[in-house]
Design a protein around this motif. Structure first.
Motif, PDB file in Angstrom:
ATOM      1  N   ILE A   1      53.946 116.206  36.772  1.00 53.43           N
ATOM      2  CA  ILE A   1      52.484 115.769  36.907  1.00 53.43           C
ATOM      3  C   ILE A   1      52.727 114.875  38.279  1.00 53.43           C
ATOM      4  O   ILE A   1      51.666 115.366  39.108  1.00 53.43           O
ATOM      5  N   ALA A   2      53.781 114.040  38.118  1.00 54.94           N
ATOM      6  CA  ALA A   2      53.545 113.307  39.240  1.00 54.94           C
ATOM      7  C   ALA A   2      53.870 114.126  40.725  1.00 54.94           C
ATOM      8  O   ALA A   2      53.367 113.840  41.778  1.00 54.94           O
ATOM      9  N   ILE A   3      54.876 115.139  40.567  1.00 52.78           N
ATOM     10  CA  ILE A   3      55.332 115.966  41.693  1.00 52.78           C
ATOM     11  C   ILE A   3      54.032 116.690  42.292  1.00 52.78           C
ATOM     12  O   ILE A   3      53.663 116.709  43.536  1.00 52.78           O
ATOM     13  N   VAL A   4      53.176 117.283  41.189  1.00 52.98           N
ATOM     14  CA  VAL A   4      52.290 117.976  41.635  1.00 52.98           C
ATOM     15  C   VAL A   4      51.001 117.169  42.225  1.00 52.98           C
ATOM     16  O   VAL A   4      50.474 117.402  43.282  1.00 52.98           O
ATOM     17  N   ILE A   5      50.614 116.096  41.704  1.00 51.81           N
ATOM     18  CA  ILE A   5      49.722 115.045  42.441  1.00 51.81           C
ATOM     19  C   ILE A   5      50.485 114.481  43.751  1.00 51.81           C
ATOM     20  O   ILE A   5      49.451 114.764  44.700  1.00 51.81           O
ATOM     21  N   GLY A   6      51.755 114.290  44.016  1.00 54.51           N
ATOM     22  CA  GLY A   6      52.108 114.054  45.466  1.00 54.51           C
ATOM     23  C   GLY A   6      51.873 115.081  46.432  1.00 54.51           C
ATOM     24  O   GLY A   6      51.757 115.060  47.473  1.00 54.51           O
TER      25      GLY A   6
ATOM     26  N   ILE B   1      49.475 117.504  46.351  1.00 55.21           N
ATOM     27  CA  ILE B   1      48.083 117.613  46.754  1.00 55.21           C
ATOM     28  C   ILE B   1      47.772 116.349  47.712  1.00 55.21           C
ATOM     29  O   ILE B   1      46.899 116.719  48.529  1.00 55.21           O
ATOM     30  N   LEU B   2      48.369 115.401  47.511  1.00 59.20           N
ATOM     31  CA  LEU B   2      47.878 114.314  48.261  1.00 59.20           C
ATOM     32  C   LEU B   2      48.585 114.656  49.714  1.00 59.20           C
ATOM     33  O   LEU B   2      47.992 114.409  50.809  1.00 59.20           O
ATOM     34  N   LEU B   3      49.766 115.115  49.653  1.00 54.72           N
ATOM     35  CA  LEU B   3      50.403 115.504  50.939  1.00 54.72           C
ATOM     36  C   LEU B   3      49.689 116.513  51.695  1.00 54.72           C
ATOM     37  O   LEU B   3      49.272 116.336  52.913  1.00 54.72           O
TER      38      LEU B   3
ATOM     39  N   LYS C   1      46.232 115.086  53.185  1.00 56.24           N
ATOM     40  CA  LYS C   1      46.696 114.127  54.098  1.00 56.24           C
ATOM     41  C   LYS C   1      46.829 114.924  55.467  1.00 56.24           C
ATOM     42  O   LYS C   1      46.264 114.575  56.499  1.00 56.24           O
ATOM     43  N   LEU C   2      47.546 116.162  55.318  1.00 57.10           N
ATOM     44  CA  LEU C   2      47.859 116.776  56.460  1.00 57.10           C
ATOM     45  C   LEU C   2      46.717 117.697  57.231  1.00 57.10           C
ATOM     46  O   LEU C   2      46.665 117.822  58.275  1.00 57.10           O
ATOM     47  N   THR C   3      45.838 118.031  56.256  1.00 59.40           N
ATOM     48  CA  THR C   3      44.569 118.577  56.613  1.00 59.40           C
ATOM     49  C   THR C   3      43.372 117.507  56.972  1.00 59.40           C
ATOM     50  O   THR C   3      42.461 118.167  57.288  1.00 59.40           O
ATOM     51  N   GLY C   4      43.624 116.440  56.585  1.00 62.78           N
ATOM     52  CA  GLY C   4      42.630 115.300  57.205  1.00 62.78           C
ATOM     53  C   GLY C   4      41.658 115.041  56.369  1.00 62.78           C
ATOM     54  O   GLY C   4      40.635 114.351  56.740  1.00 62.78           O
ATOM     55  N   GLU C   5      41.808 115.605  55.206  1.00 67.68           N
ATOM     56  CA  GLU C   5      40.856 115.192  54.112  1.00 67.68           C
ATOM     57  C   GLU C   5      40.920 113.911  53.411  1.00 67.68           C
ATOM     58  O   GLU C   5      39.833 113.145  53.145  1.00 67.68           O
TER      59      GLU C   5
END
Length: 361
Positions: free
Chosen positions: A344-349, A351-353, A356-360
């Motif tokens: 779960i932590a890997i998936v959340i990481g 998604i956050l990455l 961040k890369l898309t500027g959201e």
């Protein structure tokens, strides 16, 4: 039914090895009888006309369930005359006193006899190898369970199954929806669905749709090991079940067909929904109403092969089963809470990455 049924083992079942006199069992490798002591093999005689007959469902008179409850039967071994007490569901087993194969009358009181059997095609060793490969692929199973799991000795069982053929003809009505974007005065967009009526017909034939004739085993695990190759079933002969446990059905023909109809209805609903979407370039379907007619309903009562075993992890027993034809494995395994949390932590990481890369964010 009488609480004490007495049965004698069938004369043609307990084949003795001509080389050493040992009891010959059905052998998945040779697809015939084999002696476990000296290795002598013997083919099972098959005639061209020995094909499993599909029977007419509507004309069959015996369709009821069989509530065997705790009913037992005494079985007299023809080799040593010892008397054993078995579950009344059992058709075959092995004499606990002399090791002889015991196959009793496959037809009980007011019950149907199996007209076909799908013989075992893989050995207990192959089933064990498949189990370990399957267990290694379980992402959330603890490492200790994977390395330490040693399944108990396999038990080969023939389970009762009903298979049905039917031509399903459906008249349906429904509504299909097409989504479109609309903007309000402030420039905000939202999705609006335009609904349209539709109706039509749909046809689909089902061949050998299989339904278990028993509720004694985990239905989820049985679903996992599907399908069976019922098209290559053999005409029932005692030799095919020699050395294995086999069971009579408790879910009768009518209830088996009711279960099949319910499941077939769900398949038809999915198929028609997909067809409506494709035909009408639709986004969604609602209010589907179906009138289904079943024609040419045929059935077979088959015995299908399953290897059963279990392993223990942290004082808990986990049971599993292996398809005796294909080697497909099904069952439940331990789950590591730590592994789930890491995933779960890997998936959340991730998604956050991406955000961040898309500027959201």
């Amino acid at each position: 039914m009488d609480e004490d049924l007495r049965a004698k083992t069938k004369e043609e079942t307990d084949r003795k090895c001509p080389s050493c006199g040992g009891t010959m069992d059905f052998d998945p490798k040779s697809k015939g009888l084999a002696c476990p002591y000296c290795g002598h093999t013997q083919q099972i005689t098959e005639e061209e006309e020995d094909k499993v007959e599909e029977k007419d469902f509507l004309t069959e008179e015996i369709k009821e369930n069989c509530d065997w409850g705790v009913e037992k039967k005494t079985v007299v071994c023809k080799s040593c005359a010892a008397v054993s007490v078995y579950d009344a569901l059992q058709i075959s087993d092995v004499c606990p006193y002399c090791g002889s194969n015991q196959v009793t009358e496959e037809k009980g009181i007011n019950t149907l006899a199996p007209n076909g059997v799908c013989p075992f095609a893989i050995t207990d060793k192959q089933a064990g190898d498949n189990f370990h490969k399957w267990l290694k692929g379980k992402l959330f199973c603890p490492r200790a369970a994977k390395t330490g799991a040693k399944p108990d000795s396999f038990k080969g069982i023939y389970l009762p199954y009903w298979t049905f053929d039917t031509d399903a003809y459906v008249v349906y009505s429904a509504q299909f929806g097409r989504d479109r974007e609309v903007k309000d005065a402030k420039g905000n967009t939202r999705i609006v669905t335009d609904w349209y009526p539709t109706q039509g017909t749909y046809k689909k034939s089902f061949d050998d749709y299989a339904v278990p004739g028993t509720e004694r085993y985990d239905g989820g695990s049985l679903d996992m090991i599907q399908p069976f190759d019922t098209a290559n079933s053999k005409l029932y002969k005692p030799e095919y079940v020699a050395g294995f446990i086999s069971e009579r059905y408790s879910i009768g023909l009518q209830n088996g067909w009711d279960i099949a109809k319910k499941q077939i209805r769900s398949i038809l609903e999915d198929n028609i929904t997909s067809e409506i979407k494709v035909k009408n370039v639709a986004s969604r379907v609602r209010s589907l109403v179906m009138k289904i007619r079943h024609d040419n309903i045929k059935y077979k009562y088959l015995l299908l092969p399953i290897w059963l075993s279990s392993f223990k992890y942290k004082q808990k027993v986990y049971q599993f089963m292996v398809n005796g034809q294909t080697g497909r494995v099904g069952g439940r395994t331990p789950v590591s809470a730590i592994r789930v949390a890491i995933a779960i932590a890997i998936v959340i990481g991730i998604i956050l990455l991406v955000l961040k890369l898309t500027g959201e964010i």
